[in-house]
Design a protein around this motif. Structure first.
Motif, PDB file in Angstrom:
ATOM      1  N   GLY A  77       0.799  -1.138  -0.075  1.00 60.96           N
ATOM      2  CA  GLY A  77      -0.085  -0.083  -0.037  1.00 60.96           C
ATOM      3  C   GLY A  77       1.025   1.489  -0.037  1.00 60.96           C
ATOM      4  N   LEU A  78       1.900   1.274   0.747  1.00 62.03           N
ATOM      5  CA  LEU A  78       2.733   2.265   0.837  1.00 62.03           C
ATOM      6  C   LEU A  78       3.515   2.607  -0.659  1.00 62.03           C
ATOM      7  CD1 LEU A  78       3.384   4.069   3.557  1.00 62.03           C
ATOM      8  CD2 LEU A  78       5.505   2.777   3.895  1.00 62.03           C
ATOM      9  N   GLU A  79       3.894   1.416  -1.009  1.00 64.10           N
ATOM     10  CA  GLU A  79       4.605   1.476  -2.484  1.00 64.10           C
ATOM     11  C   GLU A  79       3.564   1.979  -3.553  1.00 64.10           C
ATOM     12  OE1 GLU A  79       7.793  -1.895  -1.624  1.00 64.10           O
ATOM     13  OE2 GLU A  79       6.072  -2.175  -2.919  1.00 64.10           O
ATOM     14  N   LEU A  80       2.123   1.819  -3.330  1.00 68.06           N
ATOM     15  CA  LEU A  80       1.193   2.362  -4.096  1.00 68.06           C
ATOM     16  C   LEU A  80       1.248   3.814  -4.075  1.00 68.06           C
ATOM     17  CD1 LEU A  80      -0.948   0.902  -6.173  1.00 68.06           C
ATOM     18  CD2 LEU A  80      -2.488   1.208  -4.317  1.00 68.06           C
ATOM     19  N   GLN A  81       1.224   4.307  -2.729  1.00 67.97           N
ATOM     20  CA  GLN A  81       1.060   6.001  -2.771  1.00 67.97           C
ATOM     21  C   GLN A  81       2.391   6.643  -3.083  1.00 67.97           C
ATOM     22  OE1 GLN A  81       0.627   5.902   1.835  1.00 67.97           O
ATOM     23  NE2 GLN A  81      -1.642   6.296   1.486  1.00 67.97           N
ATOM     24  N   GLU A  82       3.476   5.909  -3.151  1.00 64.08           N
ATOM     25  CA  GLU A  82       4.883   6.420  -3.506  1.00 64.08           C
ATOM     26  C   GLU A  82       4.821   6.499  -4.904  1.00 64.08           C
ATOM     27  OE1 GLU A  82       7.922   3.973  -1.891  1.00 64.08           O
ATOM     28  OE2 GLU A  82       7.576   5.018   0.108  1.00 64.08           O
ATOM     29  N   ASP A  83       4.165   5.497  -5.451  1.00 61.52           N
ATOM     30  CA  ASP A  83       4.132   5.496  -7.127  1.00 61.52           C
ATOM     31  C   ASP A  83       3.099   6.676  -7.482  1.00 61.52           C
ATOM     32  OD1 ASP A  83       5.593   3.534  -7.747  1.00 61.52           O
ATOM     33  OD2 ASP A  83       3.621   2.091  -8.552  1.00 61.52           O
ATOM     34  N   ASP A  84       1.908   7.107  -6.654  1.00 66.08           N
ATOM     35  CA  ASP A  84       1.035   8.047  -7.073  1.00 66.08           C
ATOM     36  C   ASP A  84       1.765   9.618  -6.675  1.00 66.08           C
ATOM     37  OD1 ASP A  84      -1.207   6.458  -7.443  1.00 66.08           O
ATOM     38  OD2 ASP A  84      -1.905   6.420  -5.380  1.00 66.08           O
ATOM     39  N   ASN A  85       2.771   9.492  -5.911  1.00 68.32           N
ATOM     40  CA  ASN A  85       3.391  10.704  -5.413  1.00 68.32           C
ATOM     41  C   ASN A  85       4.380  11.155  -6.456  1.00 68.32           C
ATOM     42  OD1 ASN A  85       4.016  12.790  -3.781  1.00 68.32           O
ATOM     43  ND2 ASN A  85       5.792  11.754  -2.723  1.00 68.32           N
ATOM     44  N   ARG A  86       5.053  10.084  -7.005  1.00 67.04           N
ATOM     45  CA  ARG A  86       6.073  10.337  -8.026  1.00 67.04           C
ATOM     46  C   ARG A  86       5.176  10.953  -9.425  1.00 67.04           C
ATOM     47  NH1 ARG A  86       8.343   5.092  -8.020  1.00 67.04           N
ATOM     48  NH2 ARG A  86       8.835   5.310  -5.854  1.00 67.04           N
ATOM     49  N   LYS A  87       4.129  10.261  -9.784  1.00 66.08           N
ATOM     50  CA  LYS A  87       3.507  10.513 -11.095  1.00 66.08           C
ATOM     51  C   LYS A  87       3.033  12.259 -10.642  1.00 66.08           C
ATOM     52  CE  LYS A  87       2.062   5.991 -12.153  1.00 66.08           C
ATOM     53  NZ  LYS A  87       1.236   4.897 -11.766  1.00 66.08           N
ATOM     54  N   GLU A  88       2.554  12.436  -9.401  1.00 64.40           N
ATOM     55  CA  GLU A  88       2.222  13.580  -9.274  1.00 64.40           C
ATOM     56  C   GLU A  88       3.287  14.775  -9.457  1.00 64.40           C
ATOM     57  OE1 GLU A  88       0.728  14.808  -5.306  1.00 64.40           O
ATOM     58  OE2 GLU A  88      -0.544  13.243  -5.501  1.00 64.40           O
ATOM     59  N   LEU A  89       4.580  14.421  -8.962  1.00 62.61           N
ATOM     60  CA  LEU A  89       5.821  15.394  -9.320  1.00 62.61           C
ATOM     61  C   LEU A  89       6.181  15.482 -10.556  1.00 62.61           C
ATOM     62  CD1 LEU A  89       7.797  13.971  -6.189  1.00 62.61           C
ATOM     63  CD2 LEU A  89       6.710  16.045  -6.265  1.00 62.61           C
ATOM     64  N   LEU A  90       5.646  14.448 -11.417  1.00 61.30           N
ATOM     65  CA  LEU A  90       6.199  14.436 -12.854  1.00 61.30           C
ATOM     66  C   LEU A  90       5.022  15.338 -13.655  1.00 61.30           C
ATOM     67  CD1 LEU A  90       7.272  11.054 -13.563  1.00 61.30           C
ATOM     68  CD2 LEU A  90       8.759  12.784 -13.310  1.00 61.30           C
ATOM     69  N   VAL A  91       3.941  15.765 -13.025  1.00 66.00           N
ATOM     70  CA  VAL A  91       3.025  16.445 -13.895  1.00 66.00           C
ATOM     71  C   VAL A  91       3.429  17.990 -14.122  1.00 66.00           C
ATOM     72  CG1 VAL A  91       0.461  17.467 -13.949  1.00 66.00           C
ATOM     73  CG2 VAL A  91       1.167  15.011 -13.297  1.00 66.00           C
TER      74      VAL A  91
END
Lengths: 96, 96
Positions: free
Chosen positions: A82-96
């Protein structure tokens, strides 16, 4: 006779596997939503106190046959995913 | 407002955790029954072909958000716990 019994039990096991899979993914969706709310209010995603609380909650509700330590070990893997899923989302946010 | 939202989501998460716990234990009971049937007919408990079949079945049913590799990793831990439960039963049988 025992083969028929085995097939029936295996069919039940496959059904339980699918239910588990659905709950694991349902948990993933919730964890994502929580990460989103936390991110908007500037809170950290990983919260060891909350994790401890969840592990205690699991211990209180465990009726076996698995030992509490065994189910808690499995849940730690689920929390990590679950934590890795949130980290993935965070990375995608930073790339936008 | 976001704290209320967070509390509501966490409550839902606790409910999903308990459902997961129940299914993990339900799976444990089934695995035990399967071990019992196999033991009576002299079959080995660990069956890598059957394990592969279950992992494929999980892959077919996975709709995310978790990657198939992630859920398969979690299931391998669950399978391992099941196997240990059967081994415990076997040890107790030998002691009788």
């Amino acid at each position: 006779m025992s083969n028929e019994q085995l097939d029936a039990l295996r069919e039940q096991l496959d059904e339980v596997n699918v239910k588990l899979l659905e709950q694991i993914n349902e948990r993933g969706r919730l964890v994502r939503e929580i990460g989103d709310v936390k991110s908007k209010s500037g809170q950290k995603r990983f919260d060891p106190v909350r994790e401890r609380h969840m592990l205690d909650h699991i211990a209180e509700h465990n009726e076996g046959p698995f030992y509490t330590s065994t189910v808690q070990h499995i849940f730690k893997q689920i929390f990590q995913a679950g934590l890795e899923l949130q980290e993935d989302d965070n990375r995608k946010e930073l790339l936008v």
